[in-house]
Design an enzyme around this catalytic site. Structure first.
Site, PDB file in Angstrom:
ATOM      1  N   ALA A 166       0.878  -1.236  -0.066  1.00  0.00           N
ATOM      2  CA  ALA A 166       0.147   0.029   0.070  1.00  0.00           C
ATOM      3  C   ALA A 166       0.865   1.192   0.006  1.00  0.00           C
ATOM      4  O   ALA A 166       0.577   2.249  -0.712  1.00  0.00           O
ATOM      5  CB  ALA A 166      -0.958  -0.002   1.327  1.00  0.00           C
ATOM      6  N   ASP A 167       1.836   1.162   0.744  1.00  0.00           N
ATOM      7  CA  ASP A 167       2.919   2.612   0.833  1.00  0.00           C
ATOM      8  C   ASP A 167       3.460   2.587  -0.714  1.00  0.00           C
ATOM      9  O   ASP A 167       3.655   3.895  -0.970  1.00  0.00           O
ATOM     10  CB  ASP A 167       3.994   2.236   1.783  1.00  0.00           C
ATOM     11  CG  ASP A 167       3.457   2.416   3.296  1.00  0.00           C
ATOM     12  OD1 ASP A 167       2.881   3.476   3.502  1.00  0.00           O
ATOM     13  OD2 ASP A 167       3.981   1.650   4.025  1.00  0.00           O
ATOM     14  N   ILE A 168       3.955   1.379  -1.211  1.00  0.00           N
ATOM     15  CA  ILE A 168       4.565   1.535  -2.577  1.00  0.00           C
ATOM     16  C   ILE A 168       3.939   2.008  -3.545  1.00  0.00           C
ATOM     17  O   ILE A 168       4.141   2.697  -4.493  1.00  0.00           O
ATOM     18  CB  ILE A 168       5.092   0.174  -2.857  1.00  0.00           C
ATOM     19  CG1 ILE A 168       6.445  -0.097  -1.809  1.00  0.00           C
ATOM     20  CG2 ILE A 168       5.749   0.207  -4.312  1.00  0.00           C
ATOM     21  CD1 ILE A 168       6.987  -1.387  -2.059  1.00  0.00           C
ATOM     22  N   GLY A 171       3.175   5.667  -3.028  1.00  0.00           N
ATOM     23  CA  GLY A 171       4.350   6.632  -3.284  1.00  0.00           C
ATOM     24  C   GLY A 171       4.707   6.652  -4.870  1.00  0.00           C
ATOM     25  O   GLY A 171       5.180   7.722  -5.277  1.00  0.00           O
TER      26      GLY A 171
END
Length: 414
Positions: A166-168, A171
């Site tokens: 989810a972060d990637i 980003g």
């Protein structure tokens, strides 16, 4: 070298993974990235662990090529310093808690009222507004809310992915939005205000299972390494381990059973002629393939599959990935500096034919503080006073990649 983002300045009020990944991608492309950190502790990802010679693995991965400004944003002076730097920047990226940037005087509307050419990206867990706006949005939690956990794992056990997906996702969309906004600004002179949500980025990546559920009304099953719509597509045993095989069309099936496994009768077996047949009879198909693959060692079978053009892969552990022959042969590793040692780092996936990514050092906390105070308009005496009173903090430089005093990194000699 003329890198794509040479001359672009980014100020980032960032922490953890999503925003730092976005700005690291921009730094690799040549942008100057000024990372604003807290005095004393800095980005808390610095201390997730200390496995990279005393520096956190997440931090080393996400923060090369940046300048670190350690400043106390709870003070009026600290906020003025950051605002002056933002007022000179092309891009401002932040992933603080909802409303925090506005309380610091760094609201997108206020910033762009004075400088409409500025590009502002607000990255958050769930986006502005809505019932989840103020919820904590750690990667695992967003994976669960986006449905990713529900389809990942085995039939018995749901799991999160082994990387912060989810972060990637957020980003990458953040970096993409900056590039698009800068391109539009080059044409029109107008900046942009962009919001990126971890939830929405991850749900977007859920495309195939999401559309399957939308049009069937059914929850896609968790299938481990297998695939709901393709067979054979799984890990199969070898004499000394296992290998992944993914046959995506009927000609691939024929190549597998005739050219690799040596059982040509299966090519025209009515249970397996088409992919729909093979999915319908998945258990029998997998059992027959497994019976044959167990005749060879992993290396032998991998070579046979490659020669026949059948998609396959070995299940490599991290140590094997570090020494992967494809990465070595393509010269994808470089050396960068960190606070305590030189370490290997992988070049970004996008390879420009005429220029290499800027693989800068990972900054120590506050390494560039005094220089940035001067750039923000303080005199030398004022900068020294601010440092002496703890409004800002100066750190020491990292062990530069150019310093050859360390031995080879964990990859060892090529």
């Amino acid at each position: 070298m003329n890198r794509p983002l040479d001359g672009v300045t980014v100020v980032a009020l960032e922490q953890a993974v999503a925003a730092p990944l976005a700005t690291r991608n921009l730094a690799d492309l040549g942008a100057r990235v000024i990372k604003v950190e807290r005095v004393g502790r800095g980005d808390f990802a610095r201390d997730y662990d200390h496995v990279v010679h005393g520096t956190g693995a997440h931090f080393v991965w996400l923060n090369r090529g940046k300048e670190s400004l350690a400043v106390d944003l709870k003070t009026d002076e600290g906020r003025r310093i950051v605002r002056r730097l933002v007022d000179r920047a092309d891009v401002f990226v932040q992933n603080l808690a909802p409303g925090a940037a506005a309380r610091l005087g760094l609201d997108a509307a206020e910033l762009r009222a004075e400088r409409p050419e500025l590009v502002v990206v607000n990255l958050s867990g769930y986006g502005a507004g809505g019932p989840y706006e103020h919820r904590k949005a750690y990667d695992m939690l967003v994976q669960a809310e986006a449905g990713l956990v529900s389809i990942t794992g085995t039939p018995a056990t749901p799991v999160k992915t082994g990387i912060p997906t989810a972060d990637i996702a957020a980003g990458m969309y953040c970096a993409q939005s900056v590039l698009a906004a800068l391109l539009r600004r080059a044409r029109t002179g107008e900046g942009a205000t962009v919001d990126v949500s971890m939830l929405e980025a991850t749900v977007e990546w859920m495309g195939y299972p999401l559309y399957t559920s939308m049009h069937t009304g059914e929850q896609p099953a968790r299938m481990g390494l297998s695939h709901g719509a393709i067979a054979p597509y799984d890990a199969y045993p070898t004499r000394d381990g296992q290998i992944l095989i993914g046959v995506q069309n009927d000609s691939g099936w024929r190549a597998l059973v005739t050219g690799v496994l040596g059982v040509p009768d299966l090519a025209d077996d009515p249970r397996f002629v088409t992919n729909l047949d093979r999915v319908r009879n998945r258990a029998e198909c997998d059992a027959l393939v497994a019976e044959q693959t167990a005749r060879w060692s992993t290396v032998e079978l991998d070579a046979r599959l490659a020669a026949a053009g059948v998609p396959a892969a070995e299940v490599r552990e991290m140590g094997e990935v570090l020494a992967h022959p494809q990465l070595r042969e393509r010269d994808r590793w470089r050396t960068i500096g960190t606070e305590h040692a030189r370490v290997p780092a992988l070049l970004p996936p996008a390879t420009f034919a005429d220029v290499e990514a800027r693989m800068g050092d990972v900054p120590a906390l506050g390494q560039h503080t005094r220089a940035l105070l001067l750039e923000a308009g303080l005199t030398a005496a004022e900068a020294d006073d601010v440092l002496a009173r703890g409004v800002a903090a100066q750190g020491r430089p990292p062990r530069s990649a150019a310093d050859g005093s360390d031995g080879p990194g964990p990859l060892g000699p090529a």
